[in-house]
Motif scaffolding. Structure first.
Motif, PDB file in Angstrom:
ATOM      1  N   GLU A  30       0.831  -1.215   0.000  1.00 27.12           N
ATOM      2  CA  GLU A  30       0.000   0.000   0.000  1.00 27.12           C
ATOM      3  C   GLU A  30       0.861   1.258   0.000  1.00 27.12           C
ATOM      4  O   GLU A  30       0.573   2.215  -0.703  1.00 27.12           O
ATOM      5  N   GLN A  31       1.935   1.251   0.776  1.00 27.13           N
ATOM      6  CA  GLN A  31       2.785   2.434   0.891  1.00 27.13           C
ATOM      7  C   GLN A  31       3.748   2.587  -0.289  1.00 27.13           C
ATOM      8  O   GLN A  31       4.280   3.675  -0.506  1.00 27.13           O
ATOM      9  N   SER A  32       3.978   1.510  -1.052  1.00 25.19           N
ATOM     10  CA  SER A  32       4.943   1.584  -2.154  1.00 25.19           C
ATOM     11  C   SER A  32       4.450   2.463  -3.291  1.00 25.19           C
ATOM     12  O   SER A  32       5.243   2.971  -4.069  1.00 25.19           O
ATOM     13  N   GLU A  33       3.148   2.664  -3.414  1.00 25.70           N
ATOM     14  CA  GLU A  33       2.601   3.506  -4.480  1.00 25.70           C
ATOM     15  C   GLU A  33       2.941   4.983  -4.276  1.00 25.70           C
ATOM     16  O   GLU A  33       3.000   5.751  -5.224  1.00 25.70           O
ATOM     17  N   GLN A  34       3.201   5.388  -3.046  1.00 26.24           N
ATOM     18  CA  GLN A  34       3.475   6.788  -2.737  1.00 26.24           C
ATOM     19  C   GLN A  34       4.960   7.121  -2.748  1.00 26.24           C
ATOM     20  O   GLN A  34       5.338   8.263  -2.549  1.00 26.24           O
ATOM     21  N   LEU A  35       5.824   6.143  -2.976  1.00 25.78           N
ATOM     22  CA  LEU A  35       7.274   6.341  -2.920  1.00 25.78           C
ATOM     23  C   LEU A  35       7.800   6.882  -4.246  1.00 25.78           C
ATOM     24  O   LEU A  35       7.231   6.622  -5.309  1.00 25.78           O
ATOM     25  N   PRO A  36       8.945   7.611  -4.187  1.00 29.35           N
ATOM     26  CA  PRO A  36       9.574   8.053  -5.439  1.00 29.35           C
ATOM     27  C   PRO A  36      10.071   6.847  -6.257  1.00 29.35           C
ATOM     28  O   PRO A  36      10.256   5.739  -5.741  1.00 29.35           O
ATOM     29  N   ALA A  37      10.347   7.027  -7.527  1.00 28.71           N
ATOM     30  CA  ALA A  37      10.691   5.940  -8.447  1.00 28.71           C
ATOM     31  C   ALA A  37      12.015   5.274  -8.080  1.00 28.71           C
ATOM     32  O   ALA A  37      12.130   4.038  -8.153  1.00 28.71           O
ATOM     33  N   ASP A  38      13.036   6.055  -7.668  1.00 28.96           N
ATOM     34  CA  ASP A  38      14.327   5.442  -7.355  1.00 28.96           C
ATOM     35  C   ASP A  38      14.242   4.544  -6.115  1.00 28.96           C
ATOM     36  O   ASP A  38      14.828   3.463  -6.074  1.00 28.96           O
ATOM     37  N   ILE A  39      13.482   4.962  -5.124  1.00 31.58           N
ATOM     38  CA  ILE A  39      13.311   4.152  -3.918  1.00 31.58           C
ATOM     39  C   ILE A  39      12.493   2.902  -4.261  1.00 31.58           C
ATOM     40  O   ILE A  39      12.781   1.797  -3.798  1.00 31.58           O
ATOM     41  N   GLY A  40      11.499   3.052  -5.104  1.00 30.86           N
ATOM     42  CA  GLY A  40      10.698   1.906  -5.539  1.00 30.86           C
ATOM     43  C   GLY A  40      11.539   0.880  -6.283  1.00 30.86           C
ATOM     44  O   GLY A  40      11.363  -0.333  -6.110  1.00 30.86           O
ATOM     45  N   GLU A  41      12.479   1.380  -7.114  1.00 26.63           N
ATOM     46  CA  GLU A  41      13.358   0.464  -7.841  1.00 26.63           C
ATOM     47  C   GLU A  41      14.287  -0.289  -6.892  1.00 26.63           C
ATOM     48  O   GLU A  41      14.511  -1.489  -7.035  1.00 26.63           O
ATOM     49  N   ARG A  42      14.824   0.415  -5.905  1.00 28.73           N
ATOM     50  CA  ARG A  42      15.689  -0.259  -4.911  1.00 28.73           C
ATOM     51  C   ARG A  42      14.901  -1.299  -4.106  1.00 28.73           C
ATOM     52  O   ARG A  42      15.392  -2.394  -3.822  1.00 28.73           O
ATOM     53  N   LEU A  43      13.668  -0.969  -3.761  1.00 25.14           N
ATOM     54  CA  LEU A  43      12.827  -1.929  -3.028  1.00 25.14           C
ATOM     55  C   LEU A  43      12.494  -3.143  -3.890  1.00 25.14           C
ATOM     56  O   LEU A  43      12.460  -4.272  -3.397  1.00 25.14           O
ATOM     57  N   ARG A  44      12.227  -2.923  -5.189  1.00 24.67           N
ATOM     58  CA  ARG A  44      11.951  -4.042  -6.086  1.00 24.67           C
ATOM     59  C   ARG A  44      13.151  -4.982  -6.160  1.00 24.67           C
ATOM     60  O   ARG A  44      13.014  -6.207  -6.076  1.00 24.67           O
ATOM     61  N   PHE A  45      14.357  -4.399  -6.268  1.00 23.13           N
ATOM     62  CA  PHE A  45      15.571  -5.213  -6.311  1.00 23.13           C
ATOM     63  C   PHE A  45      15.768  -5.978  -4.999  1.00 23.13           C
ATOM     64  O   PHE A  45      16.097  -7.164  -5.007  1.00 23.13           O
ATOM     65  N   ALA A  46      15.536  -5.321  -3.864  1.00 25.23           N
ATOM     66  CA  ALA A  46      15.667  -5.976  -2.558  1.00 25.23           C
ATOM     67  C   ALA A  46      14.636  -7.092  -2.420  1.00 25.23           C
ATOM     68  O   ALA A  46      14.928  -8.171  -1.869  1.00 25.23           O
ATOM     69  N   ARG A  47      13.412  -6.881  -2.949  1.00 18.20           N
ATOM     70  CA  ARG A  47      12.370  -7.899  -2.883  1.00 18.20           C
ATOM     71  C   ARG A  47      12.778  -9.127  -3.710  1.00 18.20           C
ATOM     72  O   ARG A  47      12.602 -10.268  -3.279  1.00 18.20           O
ATOM     73  N   GLU A  48      13.335  -8.886  -4.890  1.00 10.85           N
ATOM     74  CA  GLU A  48      13.791  -9.997  -5.725  1.00 10.85           C
ATOM     75  C   GLU A  48      14.907 -10.790  -5.033  1.00 10.85           C
ATOM     76  O   GLU A  48      14.940 -12.018  -5.091  1.00 10.85           O
ATOM     77  N   GLN A  49      15.819 -10.076  -4.377  1.00  9.35           N
ATOM     78  CA  GLN A  49      16.892 -10.747  -3.646  1.00  9.35           C
ATOM     79  C   GLN A  49      16.331 -11.581  -2.497  1.00  9.35           C
ATOM     80  O   GLN A  49      16.774 -12.706  -2.245  1.00  9.35           O
ATOM     81  N   ALA A  50      15.352 -11.018  -1.790  1.00  7.78           N
ATOM     82  CA  ALA A  50      14.741 -11.740  -0.667  1.00  7.78           C
ATOM     83  C   ALA A  50      14.011 -12.988  -1.167  1.00  7.78           C
ATOM     84  O   ALA A  50      14.078 -14.054  -0.535  1.00  7.78           O
ATOM     85  N   LEU A  51      13.313 -12.878  -2.311  1.00  4.28           N
ATOM     86  CA  LEU A  51      12.621 -14.037  -2.864  1.00  4.28           C
ATOM     87  C   LEU A  51      13.618 -15.116  -3.302  1.00  4.28           C
ATOM     88  O   LEU A  51      13.372 -16.312  -3.113  1.00  4.28           O
ATOM     89  N   LEU A  52      14.748 -14.693  -3.855  1.00  6.56           N
ATOM     90  CA  LEU A  52      15.776 -15.646  -4.257  1.00  6.56           C
ATOM     91  C   LEU A  52      16.329 -16.393  -3.041  1.00  6.56           C
ATOM     92  O   LEU A  52      16.496 -17.618  -3.065  1.00  6.56           O
ATOM     93  N   LYS A  53      16.592 -15.666  -1.950  1.00 12.04           N
ATOM     94  CA  LYS A  53      17.079 -16.304  -0.717  1.00 12.04           C
ATOM     95  C   LYS A  53      16.024 -17.243  -0.138  1.00 12.04           C
ATOM     96  O   LYS A  53      16.346 -18.312   0.375  1.00 12.04           O
ATOM     97  N   ALA A  54      14.758 -16.848  -0.216  1.00 15.52           N
ATOM     98  CA  ALA A  54      13.686 -17.706   0.304  1.00 15.52           C
ATOM     99  C   ALA A  54      13.591 -18.999  -0.504  1.00 15.52           C
ATOM    100  O   ALA A  54      13.372 -20.073   0.054  1.00 15.52           O
ATOM    101  N   ARG A  55      13.753 -18.906  -1.846  1.00 17.85           N
ATOM    102  CA  ARG A  55      13.711 -20.117  -2.669  1.00 17.85           C
ATOM    103  C   ARG A  55      14.858 -21.062  -2.323  1.00 17.85           C
ATOM    104  O   ARG A  55      14.660 -22.279  -2.239  1.00 17.85           O
ATOM    105  N   THR A  56      16.048 -20.496  -2.134  1.00 21.05           N
ATOM    106  CA  THR A  56      17.181 -21.366  -1.790  1.00 21.05           C
ATOM    107  C   THR A  56      17.000 -21.975  -0.399  1.00 21.05           C
ATOM    108  O   THR A  56      17.386 -23.121  -0.171  1.00 21.05           O
TER     109      THR A  56
END
Length: 152
Positions: A30-56
Motif C-alpha cells: 500500500e505504501q509503495s505507491e506513494q514512494l519516489p521511483a528510485d526508492i521503488g526500484e531499490r525496493l523491487r531489487f531488494a524484494r527480488e533478492q529476498a525471494l531468491l534467498k527464500a527459494r534457496t
C-alpha cells in the motif's frame, strides 16, 4: 503413535509468522505507491533478492528435515532421524556384536568354573578311593586337610 507435544506449538508459531509476514507485505504494498521511483526500484531489487534467498532456503529445507533431531518422549529425550534415516542392516547387526561377545564371555567363565568344581571333586574322590582311611576320617571336619597332608 504419540506425536511430540511441541510440534503443535511449532505449527502455531509458523502460522503466526506467516500471518505477520502477509500483513507486513500488504502494508508495504500500500505504501509503495506513494514512494519516489528510485526508492521503488531499490525496493523491487531488494524484494527480488529476498525471494531468491527464500527459494534457496526452501530448497535446502528437505535436507534439514532428514537431519536427526531431539524430541521429548515422556520425561526423557530421544534422537529421531528424518525419513531418510535408514541405517544399513549390517550396521544394526554390528551394534549387537558387543552384547553377543559379553554373553559368550559369561558362558565361558561359567563353563570354566563348572570345570574347576568338577576337577576339585574328582581330586577328592580320587584321594578317597586310593588311600585307606580310618572310619573316623569321614566324620572329621578337617577331612580335606587330612587329605592335603597325605598328598604332600
Amino acid at each position: 503413535m504419540n506425536k511430540p507435544q511441541h510440534s503443535h506449538f511449532d505449527q502455531e508459531l509458523d502460522a503466526r509468522m506467516a500471518r505477520f509476514g502477509l500483513r507486513v507485505a500488504a502494508g508495504l504494498s500500500e505504501q509503495s505507491e506513494q514512494l519516489p521511483a528510485d526508492i521503488g526500484e531499490r525496493l523491487r531489487f531488494a524484494r527480488e533478492q529476498a525471494l531468491l534467498k527464500a527459494r534457496t532456503a526452501r530448497a535446502a529445507q528437505p535436507e534439514l528435515q532428514n537431519a536427526p533431531s531431539v524430541v521429548a518422549v515422556g520425561a526423557s529425550l530421544a534422537m529421531r532421524g528424518g525419513p531418510a534415516d535408514k541405517s544399513p542392516r549390517w550396521l544394526k547387526l554390528a551394534s549387537l556384536t558387543p552384547l553377543l561377545l559379553l554373553v559368550l564371555g559369561l558362558l565361558l567363565i561359567q563353563h570354566s568354573q563348572w570345570y574347576q568344581q568338577i576337577q576339585a571333586a574328582a581330586e577328592v574322590d580320587t584321594a578317597l578311593l586310593s588311600k585307606p582311611l580310618p572310619p573316623a576320617a569321614y566324620s572329621d571336619p578337617g577331612f580335606r586337610e587330612y587329605l592335603n597332608e597325605e598328598q604332600e
